[in-house]
Write an enzyme that holds these catalytic residues in place. Structure first.
Site, short mmCIF file in Angstrom:
data_model
loop_
_atom_site.label_atom_id
_atom_site.label_comp_id
_atom_site.label_asym_id
_atom_site.label_seq_id
_atom_site.Cartn_x
_atom_site.Cartn_y
_atom_site.Cartn_z
N LYS A 113 102.37 89.69 6.71
CA LYS A 113 101.10 89.64 6.61
C LYS A 113 99.87 91.27 5.61
O LYS A 113 99.61 91.43 5.50
CB LYS A 113 100.63 89.86 7.78
CG LYS A 113 101.11 88.69 8.68
CD LYS A 113 100.68 89.06 10.79
CE LYS A 113 101.22 89.72 10.94
NZ LYS A 113 102.45 89.64 11.65
N ARG A 173 96.15 88.40 19.00
CA ARG A 173 96.94 88.11 19.37
C ARG A 173 97.43 87.86 20.50
O ARG A 173 98.82 86.64 21.46
CB ARG A 173 98.01 89.48 19.77
CG ARG A 173 98.61 90.21 18.36
CD ARG A 173 99.73 89.99 18.29
NE ARG A 173 100.78 90.98 18.05
CZ ARG A 173 100.94 91.92 16.71
NH1 ARG A 173 100.38 91.88 15.83
NH2 ARG A 173 102.46 92.70 16.93
N ARG A 233 113.78 95.72 6.85
CA ARG A 233 112.11 96.81 6.22
C ARG A 233 112.59 97.86 6.77
O ARG A 233 113.02 98.89 7.79
CB ARG A 233 111.52 96.26 7.46
CG ARG A 233 110.12 96.69 6.96
CD ARG A 233 108.90 95.68 7.72
NE ARG A 233 109.09 95.41 8.99
CZ ARG A 233 108.13 94.66 9.38
NH1 ARG A 233 107.29 94.25 9.21
NH2 ARG A 233 108.40 95.14 11.35
N ARG A 263 110.66 101.57 11.47
CA ARG A 263 110.15 101.61 12.10
C ARG A 263 111.37 101.20 13.72
O ARG A 263 111.58 100.40 14.23
CB ARG A 263 109.67 99.89 12.53
CG ARG A 263 107.94 100.34 11.71
CD ARG A 263 107.75 99.45 11.45
NE ARG A 263 106.92 98.12 12.51
CZ ARG A 263 106.04 97.60 12.83
NH1 ARG A 263 105.62 97.21 11.38
NH2 ARG A 263 105.74 95.88 13.88
N ARG A 313 109.58 90.72 20.52
CA ARG A 313 108.50 90.73 19.50
C ARG A 313 108.80 89.03 19.39
O ARG A 313 107.35 88.32 19.60
CB ARG A 313 108.38 91.86 18.53
CG ARG A 313 107.98 93.13 18.55
CD ARG A 313 108.67 94.40 17.36
NE ARG A 313 108.04 93.64 16.95
CZ ARG A 313 108.05 94.31 15.41
NH1 ARG A 313 109.90 94.37 15.64
NH2 ARG A 313 107.78 94.00 14.34
P1 AMP Z 1 102.66 95.28 13.96
O1 AMP Z 1 102.70 96.40 12.76
O2 AMP Z 1 101.29 94.14 13.94
O3 AMP Z 1 104.11 93.78 14.44
O4 AMP Z 1 102.13 95.56 15.59
C1 AMP Z 1 103.07 96.92 16.17
C2 AMP Z 1 103.22 96.85 17.23
O5 AMP Z 1 101.16 97.30 17.37
C3 AMP Z 1 103.07 95.47 18.10
O6 AMP Z 1 104.18 94.79 18.50
C4 AMP Z 1 102.67 95.85 19.37
O7 AMP Z 1 102.65 96.99 20.40
C5 AMP Z 1 101.10 96.68 18.59
N1 AMP Z 1 100.09 95.69 19.41
C6 AMP Z 1 99.17 95.46 17.04
N2 AMP Z 1 98.77 95.12 16.92
C7 AMP Z 1 98.35 94.34 18.71
C8 AMP Z 1 97.40 93.57 19.86
N3 AMP Z 1 96.41 93.24 19.04
N4 AMP Z 1 97.44 93.84 20.66
C9 AMP Z 1 98.48 94.04 21.62
N5 AMP Z 1 99.59 94.78 21.01
C10 AMP Z 1 99.03 95.61 19.59
#
Ligand code: AMP
Length: 215
Positions: free
Chosen positions: A14, A89, A123, A156, A167
């Protein structure tokens, strides 16, 4: 003006695909996870509120996620449009989003879970400038160092086997229904995310009827 949402499981590309689109079409790239990570790294109040939840691989509260999106979009610096990555989400966030903004399309990057594991565990992220690396096909020139700023590469906090399992479960139970909501509105274009990044980008542009990608 072009307004898109990009969806897909962790490691589906993404961030990479959004950045490529944003670059060529002058879109503002809003990556909700990156905004949270920036806050954690800079020890802000928001960072303190989300750190543990993020590290465990769980979703943070809807209020906080919606607040981040709202704040970012009220800056109105998106004259040519935006691409939102990592939001909505779950169903509540999708409803909030559809009530507040109109969109032109939803890009769904489709990737099987087996491939997700392989990609996510490889990653790496620059601790200085945030540049993304992947030890499978975009290794840094010097091991463990960023090509751009020379800072140390880190994993990360949520790219571990345990957090990834959480996740993936969160994704399938909460995020799939969001796709169904968007599908009913005929917004969704589905792209096979297993191909290399240029081919995925070309497929996205074709599906959205955008000018072709020429590398
Ligand atoms: P990502 O980088 O998109 O994988 O997001 C990393 C983490 O940020 C996720 O595992 C959540 O803990 C938090 N996060 C990101 N976007 C959201 C969202 N729209 N709603 C809730 N938590 C989020």
């Amino acid at each position: 003006m072009r307004k898109y949402v990009i969806m897909g499981v962790q490691g589906s590309g993404k961030g990479t695909q959004s950045a490529m689109l944003a670059n060529d079409f002058d879109l503002v790239h809003i990556a909700v996870g990156d905004i949270f990570r920036w806050n954690v790294l800079h020890h802000t109040k928001l960072g303190a509120q989300v750190r543990r939840t993020m590290a465990a691989g769980e979703l943070v509260s809807d209020d906080l996620a919606e607040g981040v999106v709202k704040d970012r979009l009220t800056q109105h610096d998106w004259n040519y449009g935006f691409i939102i990555d990592g939001f909505p989400r779950n169903e509540r966030q999708a409803e909030f989003f559809l009530e507040s903004y109109d969109i032109d399309g939803v890009i769904y990057l489709d990737l099987p879970d087996s491939e997700v594991r392989r990609r996510v565990l490889a990653r790496r992220l620059c601790s200085g400038c945030g540049m993304d690396y992947n030890l499978i096909d975009s290794s840094p020139r010097e091991e463990g160092r960023c090509d751009v700023c020379g800072a140390r590469l880190i994993q990360r906090e949520d790219d571990t086997e345990e957090a990834l399992a959480v996740r993936l479960r969160e994704y399938h139970t909460k995020t799939n229904p969001v796709l169904d909501i968007f599908r009913r509105k005929e917004y969704v274009v589905t792209v096979d995310a297993r191909a290399d990044k240029d081919d995925v980008q070309a497929a996205i542009r074709k599906a959205l009827q955008l000018p072709p990608y020429d590398g």
